[in-house]
Design an enzyme around this catalytic site. Structure first.
Site, PDB file in Angstrom:
ATOM      1  N   VAL A 131      36.109  30.308  35.496  1.00 23.38           N
ATOM      2  CA  VAL A 131      35.950  31.256  34.392  1.00 23.38           C
ATOM      3  C   VAL A 131      34.573  31.105  33.758  1.00 23.38           C
ATOM      4  CG1 VAL A 131      36.837  31.935  32.130  1.00 23.38           C
ATOM      5  CG2 VAL A 131      38.417  31.274  33.931  1.00 23.38           C
ATOM      6  N   ASP A 190      27.994  21.619  30.917  1.00 14.48           N
ATOM      7  CA  ASP A 190      29.099  20.885  31.539  1.00 14.48           C
ATOM      8  C   ASP A 190      28.742  19.407  31.503  1.00 14.48           C
ATOM      9  OD1 ASP A 190      31.362  22.007  33.944  1.00 14.48           O
ATOM     10  OD2 ASP A 190      31.080  19.884  33.510  1.00 14.48           O
ATOM     11  N   GLU A 235      40.730  35.999  29.533  1.00 10.96           N
ATOM     12  CA  GLU A 235      40.101  36.625  30.705  1.00 10.96           C
ATOM     13  C   GLU A 235      41.183  37.059  31.683  1.00 10.96           C
ATOM     14  OE1 GLU A 235      40.189  35.217  33.792  1.00 10.96           O
ATOM     15  OE2 GLU A 235      41.176  33.349  33.202  1.00 10.96           O
ATOM     16  N   ARG A 263      40.482  37.900  38.572  1.00 15.71           N
ATOM     17  CA  ARG A 263      41.218  37.369  39.722  1.00 15.71           C
ATOM     18  C   ARG A 263      40.235  36.605  40.581  1.00 15.71           C
ATOM     19  NH1 ARG A 263      42.599  43.048  41.891  1.00 15.71           N
ATOM     20  NH2 ARG A 263      40.578  43.236  40.930  1.00 15.71           N
ATOM     21  N   GLU A 264      40.635  35.429  41.036  1.00 15.89           N
ATOM     22  CA  GLU A 264      39.774  34.721  41.983  1.00 15.89           C
ATOM     23  C   GLU A 264      39.620  35.613  43.212  1.00 15.89           C
ATOM     24  OE1 GLU A 264      41.028  30.702  42.764  1.00 15.89           O
ATOM     25  OE2 GLU A 264      41.295  30.333  40.636  1.00 15.89           O
ATOM     26  N   ASN A 313      50.062  37.572  32.533  1.00 12.46           N
ATOM     27  CA  ASN A 313      50.271  36.810  33.766  1.00 12.46           C
ATOM     28  C   ASN A 313      51.752  36.700  34.116  1.00 12.46           C
ATOM     29  OD1 ASN A 313      47.681  36.455  34.512  1.00 12.46           O
ATOM     30  ND2 ASN A 313      47.552  34.275  34.083  1.00 12.46           N
ATOM     31  N   LEU A 330      53.300  44.594  44.160  1.00 14.54           N
ATOM     32  CA  LEU A 330      54.626  44.778  44.746  1.00 14.54           C
ATOM     33  C   LEU A 330      54.581  44.430  46.231  1.00 14.54           C
ATOM     34  CD1 LEU A 330      55.991  48.074  43.111  1.00 14.54           C
ATOM     35  CD2 LEU A 330      56.640  45.708  42.613  1.00 14.54           C
ATOM     36  N   CYS A 337      47.107  29.773  38.088  1.00 15.49           N
ATOM     37  CA  CYS A 337      47.393  30.504  36.843  1.00 15.49           C
ATOM     38  C   CYS A 337      48.868  30.819  36.633  1.00 15.49           C
ATOM     39  CB  CYS A 337      46.583  31.796  36.830  1.00 15.49           C
ATOM     40  SG  CYS A 337      44.832  31.505  37.087  1.00 15.49           S
TER      41      CYS A 337
HETATM   42  C1  UGA Z   1      45.748  35.961  38.171  1.00 14.72           C
HETATM   43  C2  UGA Z   1      45.721  37.323  37.434  1.00 14.72           C
HETATM   44  O1  UGA Z   1      45.860  38.381  38.387  1.00 14.72           O
HETATM   45  C3  UGA Z   1      44.407  37.489  36.654  1.00 14.72           C
HETATM   46  O2  UGA Z   1      44.451  38.716  35.914  1.00 14.72           O
HETATM   47  C4  UGA Z   1      44.239  36.311  35.688  1.00 14.72           C
HETATM   48  O3  UGA Z   1      43.015  36.374  34.986  1.00 14.72           O
HETATM   49  C5  UGA Z   1      44.254  35.010  36.488  1.00 14.72           C
HETATM   50  O4  UGA Z   1      45.511  34.919  37.201  1.00 14.72           O
HETATM   51  C6  UGA Z   1      44.108  33.848  35.536  1.00 14.72           C
HETATM   52  O5  UGA Z   1      44.972  33.656  34.688  1.00 14.72           O
HETATM   53  O6  UGA Z   1      43.060  33.188  35.560  1.00 14.72           O
HETATM   54  P1  UGA Z   1      44.704  35.013  40.444  1.00 14.72           P
HETATM   55  O7  UGA Z   1      45.691  33.906  40.264  1.00 14.72           O
HETATM   56  O8  UGA Z   1      43.275  34.683  40.701  1.00 14.72           O
HETATM   57  O9  UGA Z   1      44.701  35.973  39.143  1.00 14.72           O
HETATM   58  O10 UGA Z   1      45.163  35.902  41.679  1.00 14.72           O
HETATM   59  P2  UGA Z   1      46.136  37.159  41.898  1.00 14.72           P
HETATM   60  O11 UGA Z   1      45.382  38.196  42.633  1.00 14.72           O
HETATM   61  O12 UGA Z   1      46.807  37.566  40.664  1.00 14.72           O
HETATM   62  O13 UGA Z   1      47.211  36.546  42.903  1.00 14.72           O
HETATM   63  C7  UGA Z   1      48.095  35.493  42.508  1.00 14.72           C
HETATM   64  C8  UGA Z   1      49.085  35.200  43.609  1.00 14.72           C
HETATM   65  O14 UGA Z   1      50.026  36.264  43.753  1.00 14.72           O
HETATM   66  C9  UGA Z   1      48.466  34.997  44.996  1.00 14.72           C
HETATM   67  O15 UGA Z   1      49.097  33.879  45.600  1.00 14.72           O
HETATM   68  C10 UGA Z   1      48.818  36.261  45.735  1.00 14.72           C
HETATM   69  O16 UGA Z   1      48.933  36.062  47.129  1.00 14.72           O
HETATM   70  C11 UGA Z   1      50.166  36.612  45.124  1.00 14.72           C
HETATM   71  N1  UGA Z   1      50.534  38.042  45.191  1.00 14.72           N
HETATM   72  C12 UGA Z   1      49.767  38.971  44.554  1.00 14.72           C
HETATM   73  C13 UGA Z   1      51.677  38.438  45.861  1.00 14.72           C
HETATM   74  O17 UGA Z   1      52.410  37.598  46.452  1.00 14.72           O
HETATM   75  N2  UGA Z   1      52.028  39.767  45.893  1.00 14.72           N
HETATM   76  C14 UGA Z   1      51.289  40.709  45.263  1.00 14.72           C
HETATM   77  O18 UGA Z   1      51.679  41.908  45.295  1.00 14.72           O
HETATM   78  C15 UGA Z   1      50.123  40.309  44.577  1.00 14.72           C
END
Ligand code: UGA
Length: 453
Positions: A11, A30, A155, A158-159, A230, A272, A282
């Site tokens: 972040v 840091d 924030e 997404r990573e 989240n 979905l 997260c």
């Molecule tokens: C998530 C949120 O999407 C961000 O908005 C937030 O800022 C971030 O956490 C945080 O709190 O820092 P992130 O964890 O980087 O982001 O990644 P995501 O794209 O949300 O995916 C999370 C997990 O869900 C992954 O393992 C992904 O494979 C899984 N996923 C995602 C599914 O299994 N199905 C989906 O439809 C979408």
């Protein structure tokens, strides 16, 4: 504006680079000397698409320090330190505490907005306020009234698409009880809110993007927005995974069901995608923190608790599916495609692959895992997992009794499936993300299984 960010994790560094790109004089602080030295030399501490490119563009506005001196000049100081989970699931706030104290000690005489961007428990804003105040008053010997304000600015990056999400967010949420702090943050975010900056060639502005809404709230509301967002996203995934289990039973196809419900605009098609479920740093941490915050007020949160239960059960379901196929796991070789918790990152925190790998190893299987980017990190951070990390997908497949696609890396769509099938002892593939072209794999000689189909 002059800004300082404390902490150069995902972040802090991505936000710092984005602010510097927008023209703000940005200092990243840091206490990790090695990390700061590498950043000064332009070496990124983790993999994130376009970070290096934007860092290069923003370099004239970026400074890196291990000391807090730059806080004196800053109009806005962001706290972006890690809040890793403690063994009981609650976040460890020791870095937040020391950052707040150091800010108070070094703050200058001008008005400073201290912003929590780390994901912190609800109510932390007030705690940070008291820590900054005490440190400021003991350093200056005078009262701190009016010299700073605390704000929360969650924030939503997404990573894997952090810079895109920084420049083109759906919304910016800022929470503060002092209207002056909201004004300062409005000025800081103005280029993003009004989209007045020239978009970098590698991250063009989405054609449909208009002005970005700013949601100004009180402190606690902004803190809760982060957790509630989240938890809702993780809930959507667990919901579709629960329906996917039923789809398997009744002979439905979850991809068709997801499309059928997602096109209702009240529901939306995103998040979905059924499969192995969520991982990462997260969703697990934030859903757990939400439940413990509820418990502090004697409030049960059964929906969030069920969402976690469904999610972690998906990992065991992979093991069950392999048992069903192979009958015995002892002595079998299982290949895993993907280690990172999602594509386009090398982050392996709470990665389903490591959990599934450990469960299989515990049952006597030998597990070989490949990842296009996260191998180095996996070898360093998960050396004791019992999983062998291999350099190519072919090595994961060779002689295997089953392959499991765990992470939906685009590279895996392009594999030579015929030679994969020929090299396996038993050409069975479980597509844990419903991601691969089923017909093509079957034509290549693999028996293909998916989740919820
Ligand atoms: C998530 C949120 O999407 C961000 O908005 C937030 O800022 C971030 O956490 C945080 O709190 O820092 P992130 O964890 O980087 O982001 O990644 P995501 O794209 O949300 O995916 C999370 C997990 O869900 C992954 O393992 C992904 O494979 C899984 N996923 C995602 C599914 O299994 N199905 C989906 O439809 C979408």
């Amino acid at each position: 504006m002059h800004i300082a960010l404390i902490g150069t994790g995902y972040v802090g560094l991505t936000s710092g680079v984005a602010f510097a790109f927008l023209g703000h004089r940005t200092t990243c602080i840091d206490t990790n000397t090695a990390r700061i030295d590498r950043l000064k030399d332009g070496a990124m501490p983790f993999f994130e698409p376009w970070l290096k490119e934007m860092f290069t563009l923003a370099r004239p506005n970026l400074q890196f320090f291990t000391s807090y001196e730059a806080v004196r000049e800053a109009d806005v100081v962001f706290i972006t330190v890690g809040t890793p989970p403690l063994p009981d699931g609650s976040p460890d706030l020791k870095y937040l505490c020391s950052a707040a104290r150091a800010i108070g000690t070094h703050m200058g005489s001008g008005y400073t907005v201290v912003v929590n961007k780390s994901t912190v428990p609800i109510g932390s804003g007030n705690w940070v306020d008291s820590l900054v105040r005490e440190a400021f008053e003991s350093a200056t010997g005078g009262p701190s009234n009016g010299s700073f304000a605390i704000a929360s600015n969650p924030e939503f990056l997404r990573e894997g698409s952090a810079l895109h999400d920084s420049l083109y967010p759906d919304r910016v949420v800022v929470g503060a009880d002092d209207p002056r702090a909201l004004d300062v943050l409005y000025t800081l975010y103005r280029p993003i809110l009004e989209q007045t900056f020239a978009a970098p060639s590698f991250l063009p502005r989405p054609e449909t993007l208009g002005a970005v809404p700013l949601i100004a709230t009180g402190l606690q509301s902004a803190e809760l927005v982060k957790y509630a967002a989240n938890a809702f996203l993780s809930l959507k995934i667990s919901y579709i995974n629960e329906i996917a289990q039923l789809a398997e039973k009744v002979g439905a196809d979850i991809a068709q069901v997801a499309k059928g419900i997602g096109l209702d605009r009240r529901i939306g098609t995103q998040f979905l995608q059924a499969g192995i479920g969520w991982g990462g740093s997260c969703f697990g941490k934030d859903t757990s923190a939400l439940i413990s915050t509820g418990a502090e007020y004697s409030l049960e949160m059964p929906i969030v608790a069920a969402c976690r239960q469904v999610n972690y059960r998906q990992r065991e379901r992979v093991v069950e599916r392999l048992l069903q196929e192979l009958k015995i796991l002892k002595g079998r070789t299982i290949g895993l495609l993907g280690v990172a918790f999602k594509p386009n990152t090398d982050d392996i925190r709470d990665a389903p692959a490591l959990d599934i790998g450990a469960r299989l190893v515990q049952r006597g299987a030998s597990v070989r895992a490949h990842d296009p980017i996260a191998l180095q990190r996996a070898r360093a951070e998960a050396a004791d997992s019992g999983v062998q990390f291999v350099d190519t997908p072919a090595l994961a497949a060779c002689g295997a009794d089953a392959l499991v696609l765990v992470t939906d890396w685009p590279d895996y769509r392009e594999l030579d499936w015929r030679s994969v099938a020929l090299s396996m002892r038993n050409p069975f593939l479980l597509d844990g993300r419903n991601f691969l072209p089923a017909a093509q794999l079957e034509e290549a000689g693999l028996r293909y299984a998916a989740m919820g189909r």
